[in-house]
Design an enzyme around this catalytic site. Structure first.
Site, PDB file in Angstrom:
ATOM      1  N   HIS A  66      -8.410   0.612   3.623  1.00 56.77           N
ATOM      2  CA  HIS A  66      -7.556  -0.121   2.681  1.00 56.77           C
ATOM      3  C   HIS A  66      -6.088   0.172   2.907  1.00 56.77           C
ATOM      4  O   HIS A  66      -5.706   1.197   3.463  1.00 56.77           O
ATOM      5  CB  HIS A  66      -7.959   0.166   1.235  1.00 56.77           C
ATOM      6  CG  HIS A  66      -7.489   1.492   0.720  1.00 56.77           C
ATOM      7  ND1 HIS A  66      -6.264   1.662   0.131  1.00 56.77           N
ATOM      8  CD2 HIS A  66      -8.096   2.707   0.711  1.00 56.77           C
ATOM      9  CE1 HIS A  66      -6.135   2.945  -0.226  1.00 56.77           C
ATOM     10  NE2 HIS A  66      -7.229   3.589   0.119  1.00 56.77           N
ATOM     11  N   CYS A  67      -5.278  -0.793   2.472  1.00 54.16           N
ATOM     12  CA  CYS A  67      -3.825  -0.614   2.414  1.00 54.16           C
ATOM     13  C   CYS A  67      -3.434  -1.069   1.008  1.00 54.16           C
ATOM     14  O   CYS A  67      -4.173  -0.782   0.069  1.00 54.16           O
ATOM     15  CB  CYS A  67      -3.118  -1.377   3.542  1.00 54.16           C
ATOM     16  SG  CYS A  67      -3.530  -3.125   3.684  1.00 54.16           S
ATOM     17  N   VAL A  68      -2.339  -1.763   0.839  1.00 55.32           N
ATOM     18  CA  VAL A  68      -1.957  -2.204  -0.502  1.00 55.32           C
ATOM     19  C   VAL A  68      -2.594  -3.544  -0.842  1.00 55.32           C
ATOM     20  O   VAL A  68      -3.241  -3.693  -1.870  1.00 55.32           O
ATOM     21  CB  VAL A  68      -0.415  -2.271  -0.656  1.00 55.32           C
ATOM     22  CG1 VAL A  68      -0.022  -2.869  -1.990  1.00 55.32           C
ATOM     23  CG2 VAL A  68       0.184  -0.878  -0.517  1.00 55.32           C
ATOM     24  N   SER A  74      -4.707  -2.850   7.042  1.00 51.56           N
ATOM     25  CA  SER A  74      -6.155  -2.594   7.079  1.00 51.56           C
ATOM     26  C   SER A  74      -6.871  -3.666   7.889  1.00 51.56           C
ATOM     27  O   SER A  74      -7.804  -3.361   8.639  1.00 51.56           O
ATOM     28  CB  SER A  74      -6.733  -2.504   5.664  1.00 51.56           C
ATOM     29  OG  SER A  74      -6.496  -3.697   4.938  1.00 51.56           O
TER      30      SER A  74
END
Length: 164
Positions: A66-68, A74
């Site tokens: 995950h990222c934001v 991601s």
């Protein structure tokens, strides 16, 4: 995450705190400090992440990357994994990921890095970069239809505003 059987978490969002994890599970955790900027070298993590995801998969586990927003960083790491361990071309990997998460859109710098990775892995490129005049930059050809549609929409919008 317990319901999904997540046994590995890869956090590619230095702007977020560490992912809260269940303390009674032995979850592998990898934090990658990479901003979502075209000039960031995300490719230095492609092999490490792809190999870790594959190791977890082979041991019966599941990985969350995950990222934001789940759009660029991601997604880029997922694409690298699919190219390396599923034998997909960048174009095939992108179409596959987009079929599951339509909003994926790695930034142009990450796409360039993925093209280089594909060249390294396969000896050829399935995605080309094309110059897009309205943005004054190169974009992956795979995204050109979407950018053209957005450009047409904005031109119609601007024309409608001028008529008012």
């Amino acid at each position: 995450m317990d319901k999904l059987g997540v046994s590995c978490v890869i956090n590619v969002a230095p702007e977020l705190p560490d992912t809260p994890l269940s303390s009674d599970k032995n979850i592998v955790y990898l934090r990658i400090n990479a901003q979502d900027r075209s000039q960031v070298d995300l490719s230095q993590h492609f092999d490490e992440v792809a190999d870790l995801v594959e190791e977890v998969r082979l041991s019966g586990g599941c990985t969350l990357i995950h990222c934001v927003a789940g759009v660029s960083r991601s997604a880029s790491l997922c694409l690298a994994y699919l190219m390396k361990h599923s034998g997909m071309s960048l174009r095939e990997a992108y179409k596959h990921v987009q079929s599951i998460r339509p909003q994926v859109r790695p930034n142009s710098g990450f796409f360039q890095q993925l093209r280089q990775y594909e060249l390294q892995l396969r000896g050829t490129n399935s995605v080309e970069m094309v110059y897009f005049a309205s943005l004054d930059k190169e974009i992956p050809d795979i995204l050109e239809p979407e950018y053209r549609a957005m450009e047409d929409f904005y031109q119609r919008y601007r024309s409608a505003l001028k008529r008012r």
